[in-house]
Design an enzyme around this catalytic site. Structure first.
Site, short mmCIF file in Angstrom:
data_model
loop_
_atom_site.label_atom_id
_atom_site.label_comp_id
_atom_site.label_asym_id
_atom_site.label_seq_id
_atom_site.Cartn_x
_atom_site.Cartn_y
_atom_site.Cartn_z
CE LYS A 1 -1.22 8.26 7.62
NZ LYS A 1 -2.33 6.78 7.05
CE LYS B 1 -4.04 2.63 0.26
NZ LYS B 1 -4.24 3.02 -0.92
#
Length: 294
Positions: A238, A169
């Site tokens: 992030k 991911k």
């Protein structure tokens, strides 16, 4: 059927939980700040838990959709203490793989399984049950959770063991956030050199350089739809920070990743609000830094 707990029924989680209900699973949810999605799911047949401990006790499989690893770690602390042995935790967040490995080991010591199943797609795809799931789990756990995940995902890829899904991911988001950073700079150049955004889009759209991400990004840059791609700048930053840590841990030079991260750092540190500003809005921050009024 497996009793499903769902923590985090926000932009993505609401659609996922709704599709679990449509598939016939008993679903327990818990409220955080925004009660509207919880109340909607309860109206569709979900049960609302009084707290996380109660949700854990009432669930065989718990999904987590949280902002990042610190929140996932806090949630797993409660699940590890309250879930019965034989349960499974599925982390659908985009998390730090180092943390995911540690959480998988912690749960395993309690007799609880782990799967990381980060998501590919948009809230619209979540509502339609057409997300992509990149799953990190042992073969045994994957075989158990695959039919559950299939209720909300159109594409399921078993990547490998625990944390493999989160590694994949991060690479996926590296590409996506990299596209966003490139598009924002390209549009600034188009404006500064007199070509303009519309000319740029007319040439690129439908060419080999076009793609689904390009179209949602330009949904804001060209068409002005602020909600064309609802993924916040703070989440982008992030994820690129997690990517940097993953590259450092693997001993891989990651100069492109650093450049992409700095683009989102610029936006977040100059007023990008994670609650209201999404990745396509990066074009505004890059334009402003170059003296361009949009």
């Amino acid at each position: 059927m497996e009793r499903i707990g769902f923590v985090g029924v926000g932009l993505m989680g609401h659609g996922m939980a709704a599709n679990l209900l449509k598939a016939g699973y008993p679903v327990t949810v818990i409220a955080h700040r925004n009660r509207a999605p919880v109340e909607d799911l309860v109206a569709q047949g979900a049960k609302e838990a009084a707290d996380l401990a109660a949700l854990a006790r009432d669930s065989d499989i718990v999904h987590i959709c949280a902002p990042g690893s610190p929140q996932v770690e806090a949630i797993v602390d409660v699940l590890a203490a309250e879930m019965a042995a034989g349960g499974v935790v599925i982390d659908c967040s985009t998390s730090n793989p180092v943390s995911s490995e540690a959480l998988a080991a912690k749960l395993d010591a309690k007799g609880i399984g782990w799967a990381d199943a980060p998501l590919g797609g948009t809230p619209v795809q979540a509502e339609a049950g057409e997300l992509a799931a990149m799953v990190g789990a042992t073969p045994e756990i994957f075989a158990r959770v695959e039919p559950v995940i299939a209720s909300w995902a159109g594409t399921i890829a078993h990547i490998g063991g625990p944390a493999a899904g989160h590694r994949m991911k991060l690479l996926n988001n590296f590409l996506a956030m990299g596209y966003g950073a490139l598009y924002a700079e390209a549009l600034a150049l188009a404006e500064k050199t007199g070509l303009g955004t519309e000319t740029f889009d007319r040439v690129i759209r439908g060419s080999r350089m076009d793609c689904g991400f390009y179209q949602t990004f330009m949904g804001y840059a060209v068409e002005g739809n602020r909600e064309a791609h609802k993924f916040t700048l703070t989440n982008a930053l992030k994820d690129m920070t997690y990517l940097s840590a993953m590259a450092g841990g693997a001993g891989v030079a990651n100069p492109m990743g650093a450049a992409v991260r700095n683009s989102y750092m610029l936006a977040v540190n100059t007023g990008g609000d994670g609650g209201d500003d999404y990745v396509p809005h990066l074009v505004d921050f890059v334009a402003k830094a170059n003296g361009i009024t949009r």
